[in-house]
Motif scaffolding. Structure first.
Motif, mmCIF file in Angstrom:
data_model
loop_
_atom_site.group_PDB
_atom_site.id
_atom_site.type_symbol
_atom_site.label_atom_id
_atom_site.label_comp_id
_atom_site.label_asym_id
_atom_site.label_seq_id
_atom_site.Cartn_x
_atom_site.Cartn_y
_atom_site.Cartn_z
ATOM 1 N N SER A 66 0.815 -1.220 0.000
ATOM 2 C CA SER A 66 0.000 0.000 0.000
ATOM 3 C C SER A 66 0.844 1.263 0.000
ATOM 4 O O SER A 66 0.390 2.313 -0.448
ATOM 5 C CB SER A 66 -0.941 0.010 1.202
ATOM 6 O OG SER A 66 -0.202 0.008 2.409
ATOM 7 N N GLY A 67 2.086 1.185 0.493
ATOM 8 C CA GLY A 67 2.957 2.364 0.524
ATOM 9 C C GLY A 67 3.214 2.939 -0.854
ATOM 10 O O GLY A 67 2.910 4.105 -1.117
ATOM 11 N N PRO A 68 3.760 2.140 -1.786
ATOM 12 C CA PRO A 68 3.997 2.667 -3.125
ATOM 13 C C PRO A 68 2.704 3.072 -3.839
ATOM 14 O O PRO A 68 2.677 4.049 -4.588
ATOM 15 C CB PRO A 68 4.679 1.525 -3.869
ATOM 16 C CG PRO A 68 4.996 0.487 -2.887
ATOM 17 C CD PRO A 68 4.317 0.815 -1.593
ATOM 18 N N LEU A 69 1.637 2.327 -3.564
ATOM 19 C CA LEU A 69 0.351 2.675 -4.172
ATOM 20 C C LEU A 69 -0.087 4.058 -3.695
ATOM 21 O O LEU A 69 -0.418 4.933 -4.514
ATOM 22 C CB LEU A 69 -0.688 1.620 -3.807
ATOM 23 C CG LEU A 69 -2.071 1.781 -4.430
ATOM 24 C CD1 LEU A 69 -2.720 0.421 -4.603
ATOM 25 C CD2 LEU A 69 -2.974 2.684 -3.635
ATOM 26 N N LYS A 70 -0.064 4.267 -2.402
ATOM 27 C CA LYS A 70 -0.507 5.550 -1.851
ATOM 28 C C LYS A 70 0.413 6.693 -2.269
ATOM 29 O O LYS A 70 -0.057 7.805 -2.540
ATOM 30 C CB LYS A 70 -0.606 5.472 -0.326
ATOM 31 C CG LYS A 70 -1.745 4.586 0.129
ATOM 32 C CD LYS A 70 -1.730 4.361 1.624
ATOM 33 C CE LYS A 70 -2.846 3.414 2.015
ATOM 34 N NZ LYS A 70 -2.795 3.043 3.423
ATOM 35 N N TRP A 129 -8.218 3.281 -8.685
ATOM 36 C CA TRP A 129 -6.981 3.661 -9.366
ATOM 37 C C TRP A 129 -5.950 2.531 -9.298
ATOM 38 O O TRP A 129 -5.302 2.201 -10.291
ATOM 39 C CB TRP A 129 -6.441 4.948 -8.737
ATOM 40 C CG TRP A 129 -5.148 5.411 -9.288
ATOM 41 C CD1 TRP A 129 -4.938 6.202 -10.376
ATOM 42 C CD2 TRP A 129 -3.842 5.104 -8.761
ATOM 43 N NE1 TRP A 129 -3.594 6.417 -10.556
ATOM 44 C CE2 TRP A 129 -2.903 5.744 -9.578
ATOM 45 C CE3 TRP A 129 -3.397 4.357 -7.680
ATOM 46 C CZ2 TRP A 129 -1.530 5.658 -9.360
ATOM 47 C CZ3 TRP A 129 -2.034 4.262 -7.464
ATOM 48 C CH2 TRP A 129 -1.119 4.908 -8.287
ATOM 49 N N GLY A 130 -5.801 1.928 -8.124
ATOM 50 C CA GLY A 130 -4.862 0.822 -7.951
ATOM 51 C C GLY A 130 -5.232 -0.375 -8.816
ATOM 52 O O GLY A 130 -4.361 -1.050 -9.375
ATOM 53 N N GLU A 131 -6.535 -0.638 -8.936
ATOM 54 C CA GLU A 131 -6.999 -1.736 -9.792
ATOM 55 C C GLU A 131 -6.637 -1.467 -11.253
ATOM 56 O O GLU A 131 -6.243 -2.383 -11.978
ATOM 57 C CB GLU A 131 -8.506 -1.942 -9.651
ATOM 58 C CG GLU A 131 -8.944 -2.409 -8.288
ATOM 59 C CD GLU A 131 -8.294 -3.709 -7.841
ATOM 60 O OE1 GLU A 131 -8.006 -4.576 -8.693
ATOM 61 O OE2 GLU A 131 -8.036 -3.850 -6.642
ATOM 62 N N GLU A 132 -6.758 -0.225 -11.679
ATOM 63 C CA GLU A 132 -6.380 0.129 -13.049
ATOM 64 C C GLU A 132 -4.892 -0.126 -13.272
ATOM 65 O O GLU A 132 -4.499 -0.682 -14.304
ATOM 66 C CB GLU A 132 -6.699 1.595 -13.341
ATOM 67 C CG GLU A 132 -8.166 1.883 -13.532
ATOM 68 C CD GLU A 132 -8.454 3.365 -13.752
ATOM 69 O OE1 GLU A 132 -7.514 4.164 -13.952
ATOM 70 O OE2 GLU A 132 -9.651 3.713 -13.737
ATOM 71 N N LYS A 133 -4.057 0.289 -12.315
ATOM 72 C CA LYS A 133 -2.605 0.069 -12.423
ATOM 73 C C LYS A 133 -2.285 -1.424 -12.476
ATOM 74 O O LYS A 133 -1.480 -1.874 -13.282
ATOM 75 C CB LYS A 133 -1.859 0.708 -11.245
ATOM 76 C CG LYS A 133 -1.830 2.214 -11.268
ATOM 77 C CD LYS A 133 -0.861 2.704 -12.315
ATOM 78 C CE LYS A 133 -0.639 4.194 -12.175
ATOM 79 N NZ LYS A 133 0.038 4.760 -13.327
ATOM 80 N N ARG A 134 -2.911 -2.197 -11.596
ATOM 81 C CA ARG A 134 -2.663 -3.640 -11.561
ATOM 82 C C ARG A 134 -3.186 -4.320 -12.816
ATOM 83 O O ARG A 134 -2.598 -5.304 -13.280
ATOM 84 C CB ARG A 134 -3.324 -4.265 -10.330
ATOM 85 C CG ARG A 134 -2.557 -4.073 -9.071
ATOM 86 C CD ARG A 134 -3.195 -4.887 -7.940
ATOM 87 N NE ARG A 134 -2.440 -4.738 -6.727
ATOM 88 C CZ ARG A 134 -2.644 -3.797 -5.834
ATOM 89 N NH1 ARG A 134 -3.596 -2.910 -6.003
ATOM 90 N NH2 ARG A 134 -1.912 -3.740 -4.744
ATOM 91 N N PHE A 142 3.203 -2.728 -8.299
ATOM 92 C CA PHE A 142 3.479 -2.350 -6.911
ATOM 93 C C PHE A 142 4.418 -3.355 -6.233
ATOM 94 O O PHE A 142 5.227 -2.980 -5.379
ATOM 95 C CB PHE A 142 2.191 -2.186 -6.118
ATOM 96 C CG PHE A 142 1.298 -1.118 -6.668
ATOM 97 C CD1 PHE A 142 1.679 0.219 -6.616
ATOM 98 C CD2 PHE A 142 0.092 -1.434 -7.275
ATOM 99 C CE1 PHE A 142 0.873 1.213 -7.145
ATOM 100 C CE2 PHE A 142 -0.725 -0.441 -7.802
ATOM 101 C CZ PHE A 142 -0.331 0.881 -7.735
ATOM 102 N N CYS A 143 4.338 -4.631 -6.618
ATOM 103 C CA CYS A 143 5.214 -5.655 -6.033
ATOM 104 C C CYS A 143 6.677 -5.351 -6.336
ATOM 105 O O CYS A 143 7.527 -5.432 -5.439
ATOM 106 C CB CYS A 143 4.844 -7.034 -6.575
ATOM 107 S SG CYS A 143 3.167 -7.575 -6.179
#
Length: 180
Positions: A32-36, A67-72, A79-80
């Motif tokens: 969650s850190g890099p995502l946020k 937004w995170g779902e779009e990136k993934r 993010f991993c």
């Protein structure tokens, strides 16, 4: 890799594992850190305030999830890869894996050394820890994505029984130490 629902105590368990192994041996990684951080940059928000348990974070939670779902969706390992960059300790606790794609990425890249840990707590315990079900948060993939389809290597029950938790953690840690 550790996973648990909001207010299951997964962060406490991750910190306890790190404390018992020592920071030279174990680090806690949070997806969650890099995502946020990236979300804050792209949306002109206060990154530090997105890290705490505040109303500020809750204001943006649903859009951040979208937004995170779009990136993934575009890159499941986005993010991993960021979170493992520079991690030097032999044991990593990824304390907030939330999706099958996260688990699959770590297993694909690191193979059999990956151990999955599910931290569980009853709904009653979670409510005592101030959890309240939020539609659009607690019923989305970010909270339910690992409820099915993952055979966890370890399941830790964290309902407030300190002796039981200690015993479960010691069993897990013995296995981890045996792999070092």
């Amino acid at each position: 890799m550790a996973r648990g629902k909001r207010k299951s105590g997964k962060d406490f368990v991750a910190e306890e594992i790190q404390s018992r192994l020592g920071p030279d041996v174990c680090t806690i990684l949070r997806l969650s850190g890099p995502l946020k951080e990236q979300y804050a940059k792209e949306h002109g928000l206060d990154f530090q305030r997105l890290l705490d348990a505040s109303a500020y974070k809750e204001t943006y939670r649903q859009d951040m999830i979208r937004w995170g779902e779009e990136k993934r969706g575009a890159d499941p390992g986005f993010f991993c890869r960021i979170v493992v960059e520079g991690a030097a300790q032999p044991v990593w606790v990824v304390s907030d894996t939330r999706r099958l794609s996260d688990v699959e990425w770590f297993r694909d890249v690191y193979g059999d050394v990956v151990q999955t840990v599910r931290v569980v707590a009853t709904e009653e315990t979670r409510k005592r820890r101030n959890w309240v079900f939020v539609v659009g948060v607690d019923d989305t993939e970010s909270e339910c994505g690992l409820d099915q389809g993952v055979a966890f290597d370890w399941v830790i029950t964290n309902d407030g029984d300190e002796l039981s938790l200690d015993s479960q953690l010691e069993t897990l840690l013995q296995a981890v130490r045996g792999r070092l």
